[in-house]
Design a protein around this motif. Structure first.
Motif, PDB file in Angstrom:
ATOM      1  N   LEU A  19      -3.798  -0.275   0.749  1.00  0.00           N
ATOM      2  CA  LEU A  19      -2.776  -0.270  -0.297  1.00  0.00           C
ATOM      3  C   LEU A  19      -1.393  -0.257   0.328  1.00  0.00           C
ATOM      4  O   LEU A  19      -1.189   0.269   1.424  1.00  0.00           O
ATOM      5  CB  LEU A  19      -2.943   0.969  -1.193  1.00  0.00           C
ATOM      6  CG  LEU A  19      -4.296   1.107  -1.911  1.00  0.00           C
ATOM      7  CD1 LEU A  19      -4.340   2.411  -2.694  1.00  0.00           C
ATOM      8  CD2 LEU A  19      -4.536  -0.071  -2.840  1.00  0.00           C
ATOM      9  N   SER A  20      -0.444  -0.824  -0.383  1.00  0.00           N
ATOM     10  CA  SER A  20       0.945  -0.848   0.039  1.00  0.00           C
ATOM     11  C   SER A  20       1.802  -0.194  -1.033  1.00  0.00           C
ATOM     12  O   SER A  20       1.327   0.139  -2.128  1.00  0.00           O
ATOM     13  CB  SER A  20       1.413  -2.291   0.276  1.00  0.00           C
ATOM     14  OG  SER A  20       1.405  -3.015  -0.946  1.00  0.00           O
ATOM     15  N   VAL A  21       3.080  -0.033  -0.741  1.00  0.00           N
ATOM     16  CA  VAL A  21       4.004   0.533  -1.722  1.00  0.00           C
ATOM     17  C   VAL A  21       4.091  -0.354  -2.953  1.00  0.00           C
ATOM     18  O   VAL A  21       4.263   0.128  -4.077  1.00  0.00           O
ATOM     19  CB  VAL A  21       5.393   0.723  -1.078  1.00  0.00           C
ATOM     20  CG1 VAL A  21       6.407   1.207  -2.093  1.00  0.00           C
ATOM     21  CG2 VAL A  21       5.303   1.727   0.069  1.00  0.00           C
ATOM     22  N   ARG A  22       3.940  -1.666  -2.758  1.00  0.00           N
ATOM     23  CA  ARG A  22       3.970  -2.583  -3.912  1.00  0.00           C
ATOM     24  C   ARG A  22       2.817  -2.277  -4.875  1.00  0.00           C
ATOM     25  O   ARG A  22       2.998  -2.334  -6.101  1.00  0.00           O
ATOM     26  CB  ARG A  22       3.875  -4.022  -3.399  1.00  0.00           C
ATOM     27  CG  ARG A  22       3.866  -5.075  -4.505  1.00  0.00           C
ATOM     28  CD  ARG A  22       5.165  -5.059  -5.295  1.00  0.00           C
ATOM     29  NE  ARG A  22       5.172  -6.040  -6.351  1.00  0.00           N
ATOM     30  CZ  ARG A  22       5.592  -7.297  -6.199  1.00  0.00           C
ATOM     31  NH1 ARG A  22       6.049  -7.686  -5.016  1.00  0.00           N
ATOM     32  NH2 ARG A  22       5.580  -8.142  -7.194  1.00  0.00           N
ATOM     33  N   ASP A  23       1.631  -1.925  -4.341  1.00  0.00           N
ATOM     34  CA  ASP A  23       0.510  -1.557  -5.212  1.00  0.00           C
ATOM     35  C   ASP A  23       0.840  -0.304  -6.022  1.00  0.00           C
ATOM     36  O   ASP A  23       0.491  -0.203  -7.206  1.00  0.00           O
ATOM     37  CB  ASP A  23      -0.751  -1.324  -4.376  1.00  0.00           C
ATOM     38  CG  ASP A  23      -1.217  -2.576  -3.667  1.00  0.00           C
ATOM     39  OD1 ASP A  23      -1.288  -3.624  -4.318  1.00  0.00           O
ATOM     40  OD2 ASP A  23      -1.488  -2.508  -2.461  1.00  0.00           O
ATOM     41  N   TYR A  24       1.505   0.659  -5.376  1.00  0.00           N
ATOM     42  CA  TYR A  24       1.874   1.876  -6.098  1.00  0.00           C
ATOM     43  C   TYR A  24       2.912   1.577  -7.181  1.00  0.00           C
ATOM     44  O   TYR A  24       2.833   2.096  -8.299  1.00  0.00           O
ATOM     45  CB  TYR A  24       2.414   2.898  -5.098  1.00  0.00           C
ATOM     46  CG  TYR A  24       2.824   4.204  -5.728  1.00  0.00           C
ATOM     47  CD1 TYR A  24       1.892   5.004  -6.383  1.00  0.00           C
ATOM     48  CD2 TYR A  24       4.142   4.644  -5.671  1.00  0.00           C
ATOM     49  CE1 TYR A  24       2.266   6.202  -6.960  1.00  0.00           C
ATOM     50  CE2 TYR A  24       4.521   5.841  -6.253  1.00  0.00           C
ATOM     51  CZ  TYR A  24       3.580   6.619  -6.890  1.00  0.00           C
ATOM     52  OH  TYR A  24       3.950   7.805  -7.476  1.00  0.00           O
ATOM     53  N   GLU A  25       3.874   0.721  -6.883  1.00  0.00           N
ATOM     54  CA  GLU A  25       4.874   0.361  -7.888  1.00  0.00           C
ATOM     55  C   GLU A  25       4.236  -0.370  -9.067  1.00  0.00           C
ATOM     56  O   GLU A  25       4.658  -0.197 -10.211  1.00  0.00           O
ATOM     57  CB  GLU A  25       5.959  -0.508  -7.237  1.00  0.00           C
ATOM     58  CG  GLU A  25       6.832   0.251  -6.250  1.00  0.00           C
ATOM     59  CD  GLU A  25       7.849  -0.650  -5.579  1.00  0.00           C
ATOM     60  OE1 GLU A  25       7.586  -1.866  -5.492  1.00  0.00           O
ATOM     61  OE2 GLU A  25       8.902  -0.147  -5.157  1.00  0.00           O
ATOM     62  N   ASP A  26       3.227  -1.206  -8.803  1.00  0.00           N
ATOM     63  CA  ASP A  26       2.526  -1.879  -9.897  1.00  0.00           C
ATOM     64  C   ASP A  26       1.849  -0.869 -10.814  1.00  0.00           C
ATOM     65  O   ASP A  26       1.843  -1.024 -12.048  1.00  0.00           O
ATOM     66  CB  ASP A  26       1.480  -2.846  -9.324  1.00  0.00           C
ATOM     67  CG  ASP A  26       2.122  -4.051  -8.637  1.00  0.00           C
ATOM     68  OD1 ASP A  26       3.306  -4.313  -8.904  1.00  0.00           O
ATOM     69  OD2 ASP A  26       1.438  -4.714  -7.848  1.00  0.00           O
ATOM     70  N   ALA A  27       1.261   0.185 -10.222  1.00  0.00           N
ATOM     71  CA  ALA A  27       0.615   1.211 -11.040  1.00  0.00           C
ATOM     72  C   ALA A  27       1.632   1.955 -11.894  1.00  0.00           C
ATOM     73  O   ALA A  27       1.386   2.233 -13.076  1.00  0.00           O
ATOM     74  CB  ALA A  27      -0.153   2.182 -10.146  1.00  0.00           C
ATOM     75  N   LEU A  28       2.784   2.272 -11.318  1.00  0.00           N
ATOM     76  CA  LEU A  28       3.825   2.943 -12.102  1.00  0.00           C
ATOM     77  C   LEU A  28       4.307   2.065 -13.248  1.00  0.00           C
ATOM     78  O   LEU A  28       4.540   2.548 -14.363  1.00  0.00           O
ATOM     79  CB  LEU A  28       4.991   3.321 -11.187  1.00  0.00           C
ATOM     80  CG  LEU A  28       4.733   4.403 -10.129  1.00  0.00           C
ATOM     81  CD1 LEU A  28       6.007   4.674  -9.348  1.00  0.00           C
ATOM     82  CD2 LEU A  28       4.221   5.672 -10.759  1.00  0.00           C
ATOM     83  N   ALA A  29       4.474   0.767 -12.968  1.00  0.00           N
ATOM     84  CA  ALA A  29       4.908  -0.148 -14.028  1.00  0.00           C
ATOM     85  C   ALA A  29       3.881  -0.219 -15.151  1.00  0.00           C
ATOM     86  O   ALA A  29       4.226  -0.267 -16.334  1.00  0.00           O
ATOM     87  CB  ALA A  29       5.159  -1.537 -13.437  1.00  0.00           C
ATOM     88  N   ALA A  30       2.592  -0.221 -14.785  1.00  0.00           N
ATOM     89  CA  ALA A  30       1.539  -0.260 -15.810  1.00  0.00           C
ATOM     90  C   ALA A  30       1.537   1.011 -16.643  1.00  0.00           C
ATOM     91  O   ALA A  30       1.345   0.975 -17.870  1.00  0.00           O
ATOM     92  CB  ALA A  30       0.178  -0.467 -15.138  1.00  0.00           C
ATOM     93  N   LEU A  31       1.771   2.168 -16.007  1.00  0.00           N
ATOM     94  CA  LEU A  31       1.833   3.424 -16.759  1.00  0.00           C
ATOM     95  C   LEU A  31       3.003   3.418 -17.732  1.00  0.00           C
ATOM     96  O   LEU A  31       2.886   3.908 -18.859  1.00  0.00           O
ATOM     97  CB  LEU A  31       1.956   4.595 -15.785  1.00  0.00           C
ATOM     98  CG  LEU A  31       0.707   4.950 -14.965  1.00  0.00           C
ATOM     99  CD1 LEU A  31       1.029   6.037 -13.967  1.00  0.00           C
ATOM    100  CD2 LEU A  31      -0.427   5.398 -15.877  1.00  0.00           C
ATOM    101  N   ARG A  32       4.144   2.863 -17.310  1.00  0.00           N
ATOM    102  CA  ARG A  32       5.294   2.803 -18.218  1.00  0.00           C
ATOM    103  C   ARG A  32       4.999   1.946 -19.447  1.00  0.00           C
ATOM    104  O   ARG A  32       5.549   2.183 -20.515  1.00  0.00           O
ATOM    105  CB  ARG A  32       6.512   2.245 -17.485  1.00  0.00           C
ATOM    106  CG  ARG A  32       7.033   3.140 -16.370  1.00  0.00           C
ATOM    107  CD  ARG A  32       8.368   2.634 -15.845  1.00  0.00           C
ATOM    108  NE  ARG A  32       8.720   3.246 -14.574  1.00  0.00           N
ATOM    109  CZ  ARG A  32       8.540   2.693 -13.397  1.00  0.00           C
ATOM    110  NH1 ARG A  32       8.023   1.453 -13.325  1.00  0.00           N
ATOM    111  NH2 ARG A  32       8.869   3.311 -12.288  1.00  0.00           N
TER     112      ARG A  32
END
Length: 356
Positions: A19-32
């Motif tokens: 996983l990369s930071v981009r994967d984590y940002e995608d998860a945050l965007a999906a939660l929003r």
């Protein structure tokens, strides 16, 4: 304050998930957007969809969610700030189901994350669950984009580019001329005034907004902001897609195209700064790009854009594998690595003080 899913993400990375930071940002965007909220099953589905790319990873993630102890009613009330009923849950159940003792002679596995709930959303209900692992295993992740050179340093460097000339209304006292007038006439009716010195340096910046420059788009925004604070006599920034000969654009989104001829008529006699990877990001040599860059240099000289400095965000050791080394060798181009020192060298070259 931890971000949602931060500890779970770090635990998965240490468990071998690619996983990369981009994967984590995608998860945050999906939660929003409301995905993976309200229930543990939905959150598990979201994590498997975004972070699991094989059956083994899905099984590992499902086992992790299965082993995570569910929070007690008392913990949920504490996190969501809901009033406590008369009959409260026994506090002895709070720590149940945590870490199991390791067997003799066996290596202890990585500590499994615990679950806690964030504050409830405005819409009501339980907040988003997030995993928590021991603080000593946490690693910091920089999620805020960082430009190659900070805004303040850019502004300070632009102000090195000075061409002081007197212009505008006469507001400064010319002492020598005033004394000469007094000696010549015997009396002084009025002082001799001259215009103030102003920075008349002219700078045109061309920024490569092609897909190969995507990692440095944030730097492009900082460059545009800093130029507005540079106090130069004349400054403008345009964008191009790989090859400036094909045309320039007024926005980083490559909107509102302008021809080189029109830009040259609007901004004559400027020093030229080009910011782009010059093909180094792709790591291959493109003969057509090199020939086109030579044509661009000739057009720039005809337009009065001189001297020409080029800032390359790729490390200099990467230039040799692509077109950048050949472009840097074109007569009339001085190429520098886009660092704080490289920016200073580029500006010194534009003001005629460089050693390139």
């Amino acid at each position: 304050m931890r971000l949602p899913l931060e500890a779970l993400f770090l635990h998965l990375v240490r468990s071998g998930f690619p996983l990369s930071v981009r994967d984590y940002e995608d998860a945050l965007a999906a939660l929003r957007l409301g995905y993976g909220t309200l229930t543990r099953a939905r959150l598990q589905w979201l994590c498997e969809t975004l972070w699991a790319h094989s059956d083994a990873e899905r099984i590992h993630l499902a086992r992790l969610f299965r082993d995570l102890p569910r929070p007690t009613q008392e913990a949920i009330r504490a996190m969501t700030h809901t009033p406590q009923p008369e009959a409260s849950a026994s506090p002895a159940a709070v720590g149940a189901g945590r870490a199991k003792p390791a067997g003799d002679g066996q290596q202890e596995p990585a500590p499994a994350p615990m679950v806690e709930f964030a504050a409830a959303a405005e819409a009501g209900g339980i907040g988003l669950p997030q995993a928590v692992i021991p603080p000593e295993l946490l690693q910091p992740h920089v999620l805020t984009p960082r430009p190659l050179v900070g805004l303040r340093q850019m502004v300070v460097t632009w102000r090195r580019f000075r061409l002081a000339r007197r212009s505008g209304p006469k507001v400064e006292l010319d002492i020598d001329a005033t004394i000469g007038e007094k000696c010549r006439c015997g009396t002084l009716t009025e002082p001799v005034l001259v215009p103030a010195r102003r920075n008349q340096a002219r700078l045109l910046v061309l920024f490569d907004a092609s897909p190969s420059m995507t990692p440095w788009r944030g730097t492009g925004a900082v460059v545009a902001d800093s130029l507005g604070r540079s106090q130069l006599g004349h400054v403008a920034i345009y964008y191009f897609d790989n090859d400036p000969v094909d045309g320039l654009f007024e926005s980083a989104g490559l909107m509102r195209p302008q021809s080189l001829r029109d830009v040259a008529l609007e901004h004559p006699g400027c020093a030229l700064l080009v910011i782009g990877d010059a093909g180094a990001a792709r790591g291959r040599s493109d003969r057509e790009r090199i020939r086109s860059t030579r044509r661009f240099v000739a057009l720039a000289q005809d337009a009065g854009w001189w001297p020409i400095a080029w800032l390359n965000p790729m490390p200099q050791q990467r230039w040799a594998s692509g077109s950048a080394a050949r472009i840097a060798a074109i007569p009339g181009i001085a190429m520098f690595e886009f660092t704080e020192d490289g920016l200073v060298l580029a500006v010194d070259h534009l003001r005629g003080k460089g050693r390139h």
